[in-house]
Write an enzyme that holds these catalytic residues in place. Structure first.
Site, short mmCIF file in Angstrom:
data_model
loop_
_atom_site.label_atom_id
_atom_site.label_comp_id
_atom_site.label_asym_id
_atom_site.label_seq_id
_atom_site.Cartn_x
_atom_site.Cartn_y
_atom_site.Cartn_z
N ARG A 214 9.00 -6.14 8.05
CA ARG A 214 9.66 -5.21 8.99
C ARG A 214 8.63 -4.25 9.59
O ARG A 214 7.44 -4.28 9.24
CB ARG A 214 10.75 -4.43 8.28
CG ARG A 214 10.18 -3.51 7.21
CD ARG A 214 11.26 -2.72 6.51
NE ARG A 214 10.69 -1.58 5.83
CZ ARG A 214 11.26 -0.92 4.86
NH1 ARG A 214 12.47 -1.29 4.44
NH2 ARG A 214 10.69 0.12 4.30
N TYR A 347 -0.01 10.72 -0.31
CA TYR A 347 -0.12 9.79 0.83
C TYR A 347 -1.43 10.02 1.59
O TYR A 347 -2.17 9.07 1.89
CB TYR A 347 1.08 10.00 1.75
CG TYR A 347 1.15 9.07 2.95
CD1 TYR A 347 1.51 7.73 2.79
CD2 TYR A 347 0.89 9.53 4.23
CE1 TYR A 347 1.59 6.88 3.89
CE2 TYR A 347 0.97 8.70 5.33
CZ TYR A 347 1.32 7.37 5.16
OH TYR A 347 1.40 6.54 6.25
P1 NAD Z 1 7.84 0.23 6.47
O1 NAD Z 1 8.32 0.96 5.27
O2 NAD Z 1 8.82 -0.12 7.54
O3 NAD Z 1 7.09 -1.13 6.04
C1 NAD Z 1 6.23 -1.20 4.91
C2 NAD Z 1 6.33 -2.60 4.33
O4 NAD Z 1 5.47 -2.67 3.17
C3 NAD Z 1 7.75 -2.93 3.85
O5 NAD Z 1 8.14 -4.19 4.35
C4 NAD Z 1 7.61 -2.92 2.35
O6 NAD Z 1 8.52 -3.81 1.67
C5 NAD Z 1 6.16 -3.36 2.16
N1 NAD Z 1 5.69 -3.01 0.84
C6 NAD Z 1 5.82 -1.79 0.22
N2 NAD Z 1 5.33 -1.88 -1.04
C7 NAD Z 1 4.86 -3.14 -1.20
C8 NAD Z 1 4.26 -3.83 -2.29
N3 NAD Z 1 4.05 -3.22 -3.47
N4 NAD Z 1 3.92 -5.13 -2.14
C9 NAD Z 1 4.15 -5.75 -0.95
N5 NAD Z 1 4.72 -5.15 0.11
C10 NAD Z 1 5.08 -3.86 -0.02
O7 NAD Z 1 6.63 1.12 7.06
P2 NAD Z 1 5.92 1.11 8.49
O8 NAD Z 1 6.32 2.34 9.18
O9 NAD Z 1 6.06 -0.20 9.16
O10 NAD Z 1 4.41 1.32 8.01
C11 NAD Z 1 3.45 0.28 7.88
C12 NAD Z 1 2.10 0.90 7.55
O11 NAD Z 1 1.74 1.84 8.57
C13 NAD Z 1 2.08 1.68 6.24
O12 NAD Z 1 0.84 1.49 5.59
C14 NAD Z 1 2.23 3.13 6.69
O13 NAD Z 1 1.69 4.02 5.77
C15 NAD Z 1 1.43 3.08 7.98
N6 NAD Z 1 1.77 4.16 8.94
C16 NAD Z 1 2.99 4.24 9.53
C17 NAD Z 1 3.25 5.24 10.47
C18 NAD Z 1 4.57 5.38 11.20
O14 NAD Z 1 4.70 6.28 12.02
N7 NAD Z 1 5.54 4.52 10.96
C19 NAD Z 1 2.26 6.20 10.75
C20 NAD Z 1 1.03 6.10 10.10
C21 NAD Z 1 0.79 5.06 9.21
#
Ligand code: NAD
Length: 441
Positions: A214, A347
């Site tokens: 996702r 984080y």
């Molecule tokens: P999200 O929560 O929608 O997706 C994260 C995915 O990682 C999920 O599908 C989850 O099941 C998977 N995951 C979590 N733990 C896991 C594990 N132990 N083993 C395997 N898979 C695992 O988050 P997102 O918003 O799509 O974020 C993706 C990345 O981008 C992350 O690293 C997040 O820190 C980073 N990020 C996001 C944003 C934002 O604004 N959304 C900003 C900065 C950084």
């Protein structure tokens, strides 16, 4: 979540009131669509005397069939070779080129300044003058953000002139819509840049994307798949159905695995017995609490997922020699890892650690003819950010030069650029995908 503020301040009647009272009016950013040219509009280029990048720039503009801007009229991109500036007195060349050119820049336009890596500029005076380009470019980015336009600085090491192509294509195109005010450093290349099909740059490549079921991970999988890669998506077993839906639509494979499991690194290495070309460490979580209320398990679980497991997976793949020649590791950091954020000591530590991992591993990967880089997303429109309280959510969206949040595809496009076999000169870089967020500038 739709950006309702944007819709309201750009609505016919409200728009003129918003303009009068000086409210930010985010512009609909151009984004890449398959079949669209690298840049849709005329490019105006110039150079300070003594520049060494005019030849590769001209060749690139010819290769992409870019229309050249004339003496008047609008321009979609302004590109200036400042690599010849060797003294602060010569910085006025920037003013001479951009002063008449900036008003000509179109909406979603591009400004690119090319320079020489300051420490390699040849003298103390040249170092000083080249370093000055950063302040110039970041400020110009802030001045043009209101029209959805972006500005970047690209430092090119002497001898790396032939490694500009993939970076300039990315920065000129709508693929870099939400990358703004960044400094990118191009070196001599860890491997020769191969001939590639620019429509399918990842053809024949295998890519692992963690957290692919996702959000940003699903967009990364789709974008790498679009560019020709065979995608192996990984996510926790509880998300297997969603993961399958994402990867099977791309003709890829699903790997249902928790990356923190003891045997996860070995299982991943075993899965890629034939080698892997691109590894994207995207899986990540937040476990927010102020430090005074942060129990150890909350800290430790997050650190395992966001940082320690990535280190172990990299070690396992490298020890087993599973990362193919001209391989790529791309990590997902965060603006929190750069600026820090209240309630996110765990984080932010993990995401700053990701940057440390990029810095520490880049020399070793170069020896193996591979690269490691990171993206640091700012506010990206996902389910995670839709769940934020309205105050911080609106502040995060507006406090950037582009006055809006980015989309998962913006992060994915940046990762696809790092992942390209042609991006062999970019190693150890951290590029923010944040619309030039005012935080942590
Ligand atoms: P999200 O929560 O929608 O997706 C994260 C995915 O990682 C999920 O599908 C989850 O099941 C998977 N995951 C979590 N733990 C896991 C594990 N132990 N083993 C395997 N898979 C695992 O988050 P997102 O918003 O799509 O974020 C993706 C990345 O981008 C992350 O690293 C997040 O820190 C980073 N990020 C996001 C944003 C934002 O604004 N959304 C900003 C900065 C950084």
């Amino acid at each position: 979540m739709p950006d309702r503020y944007s819709q309201i301040v750009n609505a016919p009647v409200v728009s003129s009131v918003a303009k009068q009272v000086g409210l930010p009016q985010p512009v609909d950013l151009d984004r890449f669509r398959p079949g669209s040219p690298v840049i849709a509009g005329p490019v105006l280029s110039g150079a300070a005397p003594g520049g060494r990048l005019e030849r590769p720039l001209k060749k690139l503009l010819d290769d992409i069939g870019a229309e050249r801007a004339g003496a008047e009229g609008k321009a979609k991109a302004l590109v200036f070779d400042a690599s010849g500036i060797a003294d602060s007195t010569e910085l006025v060349e920037l003013q001479r080129f951009f002063y008449p050119a900036v008003p000509r820049l179109r909406s979603s336009g591009r400004v690119i300044v090319l320079g020489t890596t300051p420490a390699l500029a040849g003298s103390a005076r040249a170092h000083t003058a080249q370093r000055a380009l950063e302040g110039f470019t970041r400020s110009l980015a802030k001045e043009i953000g209101g029209k959805g336009a972006t500005a970047q600085l690209v430092y090119v090491e002497p001898g790396a002139e032939d490694h500009l192509d993939s970076t300039l294509r990315f920065l000129l195109s709508p693929r870099s819509a939400y990358v703004d005010g960044q400094v990118i450093r191009i070196g001599k290349g860890v491997a020769p840049a191969p001939e590639i099909d620019w429509d399918l740059p990842l053809s024949g490549k295998t890519a692992l994307v963690t957290g692919a079921s996702r959000g940003i991970g699903a967009a990364i999988a789709a974008t790498l798949g679009r560019d020709g890669a065979k995608v192996v998506g990984l996510d926790v077993p509880q998300a297997e159905n969603e993961l399958r839906a994402v990867v099977e639509a791309l003709g890829g494979e699903a790997l249902a695995l928790d990356i923190t499991a003891d045997d996860a690194p070995d299982q991943i290495a075993a899965h890629f017995s034939g080698g892997v070309d691109i590894v994207v460490h995207n899986a990540g979580v937040t476990r927010d609490r102020t430090l005074a209320k942060m129990p150890e398990d909350r800290w430790a679980q997050l650190m395992e997922i966001n940082l320690s497991s990535e280190e172990r997976i990299d070690d396992a793949l490298l020890d087993a020699k599973r990362l193919n020649p001209n391989g790529r590791i791309v990590c997902v950091s965060s603006m929190s890892g750069i600026a820090g954020n209240s309630g996110q000591t765990n984080y932010a530590a993990s995401k700053a650690g990701v940057i440390g991992m990029v810095e520490s591993m880049a020399p070793e990967l170069a020896k193996r003819k591979a690269t490691i880089n990171a993206v640091a997303p700012g506010f990206i429109e996902t389910k995670m950010t839709a769940a934020m309280p309205i105050g911080p959510r609106e502040a995060s969206r507006r406090l950037s030069s582009l006055s809006q949040g980015g989309l998962p595809v913006d992060v994915a496009e940046t990762i696809a650029w790092f992942a390209s076999p042609a991006t062999t000169g970019v190693n150890g870089n951290v590029v923010r995908v944040c619309g030039q967020s005012l935080l942590g500038a």
